[in-house]
Design an enzyme around this catalytic site. Structure first.
Site, PDB file in Angstrom:
ATOM      1  N   CYS A 162       0.797  -1.221   0.000  1.00 24.65           N
ATOM      2  CA  CYS A 162       0.000   0.000   0.000  1.00 24.65           C
ATOM      3  C   CYS A 162       0.832   1.274   0.000  1.00 24.65           C
ATOM      4  O   CYS A 162       0.293   2.380   0.033  1.00 24.65           O
ATOM      5  CB  CYS A 162      -0.967  -0.011   1.176  1.00 24.65           C
ATOM      6  SG  CYS A 162      -2.129  -1.399   1.084  1.00 24.65           S
ATOM      7  N   GLU A 306       0.230   4.581  13.819  1.00 17.38           N
ATOM      8  CA  GLU A 306       0.528   5.824  13.118  1.00 17.38           C
ATOM      9  C   GLU A 306       0.626   7.001  14.097  1.00 17.38           C
ATOM     10  O   GLU A 306       1.494   7.871  13.971  1.00 17.38           O
ATOM     11  CB  GLU A 306      -0.558   6.088  12.076  1.00 17.38           C
ATOM     12  CG  GLU A 306      -0.144   7.003  10.974  1.00 17.38           C
ATOM     13  CD  GLU A 306      -1.059   6.922   9.773  1.00 17.38           C
ATOM     14  OE1 GLU A 306      -0.804   7.676   8.820  1.00 17.38           O
ATOM     15  OE2 GLU A 306      -2.020   6.121   9.780  1.00 17.38           O
ATOM     16  N   LYS A 327      -9.062   8.663   3.565  1.00 14.42           N
ATOM     17  CA  LYS A 327      -9.629   7.320   3.382  1.00 14.42           C
ATOM     18  C   LYS A 327     -10.973   7.176   4.083  1.00 14.42           C
ATOM     19  O   LYS A 327     -11.726   6.247   3.778  1.00 14.42           O
ATOM     20  CB  LYS A 327      -8.657   6.247   3.892  1.00 14.42           C
ATOM     21  CG  LYS A 327      -7.423   6.046   3.029  1.00 14.42           C
ATOM     22  CD  LYS A 327      -6.605   4.858   3.527  1.00 14.42           C
ATOM     23  CE  LYS A 327      -5.365   4.619   2.668  1.00 14.42           C
ATOM     24  NZ  LYS A 327      -4.302   5.614   2.924  1.00 14.42           N
ATOM     25  N   PHE A 391       1.648  -3.601   3.794  1.00 16.92           N
ATOM     26  CA  PHE A 391       1.989  -4.937   4.252  1.00 16.92           C
ATOM     27  C   PHE A 391       3.469  -5.212   4.022  1.00 16.92           C
ATOM     28  O   PHE A 391       4.079  -4.698   3.080  1.00 16.92           O
ATOM     29  CB  PHE A 391       1.169  -5.991   3.507  1.00 16.92           C
ATOM     30  CG  PHE A 391      -0.252  -6.117   3.996  1.00 16.92           C
ATOM     31  CD1 PHE A 391      -0.683  -5.461   5.137  1.00 16.92           C
ATOM     32  CD2 PHE A 391      -1.163  -6.902   3.311  1.00 16.92           C
ATOM     33  CE1 PHE A 391      -1.983  -5.588   5.586  1.00 16.92           C
ATOM     34  CE2 PHE A 391      -2.459  -7.040   3.743  1.00 16.92           C
ATOM     35  CZ  PHE A 391      -2.882  -6.388   4.890  1.00 16.92           C
TER      36      PHE A 391
END
Length: 403
Positions: A162, A306, A327, A391
């Protein structure tokens, strides 16, 4: 970065106001328009999970599902070229032009169609014997775009989970700095597929509700799709052709967690390192960052990781920097996400508006930064940062600044 790399064109196709132009997309995003909803059959035989898909009724022409990703990439690149004012008929006579394209799954729908007949879901057992083909290769679309436009510079397909889109932008900048290209088209793309849905469902990472990044009640991400492109040039080349400049890419870094194939390091070790390295690359102090577009998937582990990474990288300054997750409105579009979010950072600089994180209602005591809850904020933004985490521990950061 040792040389000014400027952005002279942008193009986005996402579930939010597709084919209406970047201005319409940005206005809707800053208004908090949510594209995530339950997709009803026959679309991928779903009806269970909310996700963000580009409505096929919005397409200017009828497109087969297998041709969708190539069409989106082609149209997003066309939008960016038109926005940049480049004359593609003469560009190759004047400079070296290349392309980097980030994707996680490439044309996965073509591969699905080639390997399993649709009748299989109805009790049949028809498999396509010949499963070799260039159309389902990971690099096929990038090569096709380069061929279509006659690009004579470096052409790469980037697949770093990603973080693919962010890395595509960063690698494109490095090609210009090294003198291997004068102009680079940096893009990202991915589309919804049964394979992606099954994979994320097996990880129990998909929400059955709203996407709530950083909220105490967050319970998963929503899958999305899209394509986006930036036109990157050396400042010298852009000034020579008197191009309008949106902004500059001033820093980039990629770092690995070296932790787990799917789980991020709980303390955000790799992401914090990437943030610090990107700021060092830009040669600016920490207090110069005015806005951060977070990876912000809405999963319990990602958002906490994060937040810890930002605190580790910025210390007490982390509480003063506005953060948002787009998102929450667009879903997670894999390889397209990093480029879309970098463009959002660029538009925040241009218009002085920080887009919101929607569906944020219940504060998490462990996620205690300023996530721009629910409503966009007007603020002067000179420097912004876009972060991606993928990932395998892939972490990438891009820094953008005003012209």
């Amino acid at each position: 970065m040792r040389e000014n790399i400027v952005i002279t064109g942008i193009g986005i196709l996402s579930p939010l106001r597709p084919f209406e132009g970047t201005g319409s997309f940005w206005q809707a995003l800053c208004s908090g328009e949510d594209t995530i909803k339950i997709m009803k059959p026959p679309f991928l035989d779903l009806g269970k999970w909310p996700m963000a898909a580009i409505d096929t009724g919005a397409f200017p022409e009828q497109i087969n599902m297998e041709d969708k990703i190539g069409f989106l990439a082609q149209e997003a690149m066309k939008m960016a070229i038109a926005d940049s004012g480049l004359d593609m008929t003469s560009i190759l006579n004047e400079c070296k032009a290349g392309l980097t394209l980030g994707t996680v799954l490439g044309n996965i729908l073509y591969k699905e169609a080639r390997t399993i007949s649709p009748d299989l879901t109805k009790g049949g057992n028809n498999r396509v014997e010949d499963i070799t083909g260039y159309d389902d290769s990971l690099s096929g679309i990038a090569s096709g775009l380069a061929l279509k436009h006659g690009l004579n510079g470096p052409v790469f397909t980037v697949s770093t989970a990603c973080a693919s889109g962010t890395d595509a932008v960063g690698i494109a900048c490095r090609k210009i700095i090294s003198g291997r290209a004068d102009i680079m088209f940096a893009g990202g793309m991915d589309i919804l597929s049964d394979f992606a849905i099954a994979g994320f469902n097996s990880l129990q990472a998909i929400t059955t509700d709203k996407v709530r990044p950083f909220d105490r009640n967050r319970n998963g991400l929503a899958l999305g799709e899209g394509a986006a492109f930036m036109v990157l040039e050396s400042e010298k080349n852009a000034l020579r052709r008197k191009a309008e400049i949106y902004g500059r890419v001033i820093g980039y870094a990629a770092r690995s967690d070296a932790n787990h194939l799917t789980g991020p390091h709980r303390d955000g070790r790799g992401l914090a390192s990437a943030i610090q390295a990107a700021i060092s690359d830009a040669q600016i102090p920490n207090n110069r960052i005015d806005y951060i577009n977070a990876h912000g998937t809405g999963t319990p582990y990602n958002d906490l990781m994060e937040t810890k990474a930002l605190k580790s990288a910025f210390g007490d300054l982390a509480y003063d920097i506005p953060v948002s997750s787009t998102k929450s409105m667009l879903g997670h579009s894999f390889g397209a996400a990093g480029v879309i979010e970098a463009i959002c950072c660029l538009l925040a600089i241009k218009d002085g508006i920080i887009p919101p994180t929607i569906n944020y209602h219940d504060k998490d005591p462990e996620c205690d930064l300023n996530y721009t809850p629910n409503v966009a904020v007007e603020k002067s933004v000179r420097t912004s940062m876009s972060m991606s985490a993928g990932f395998g521990g892939q972490n990438s950061v891009i820094l953008l600044a005003a012209p």
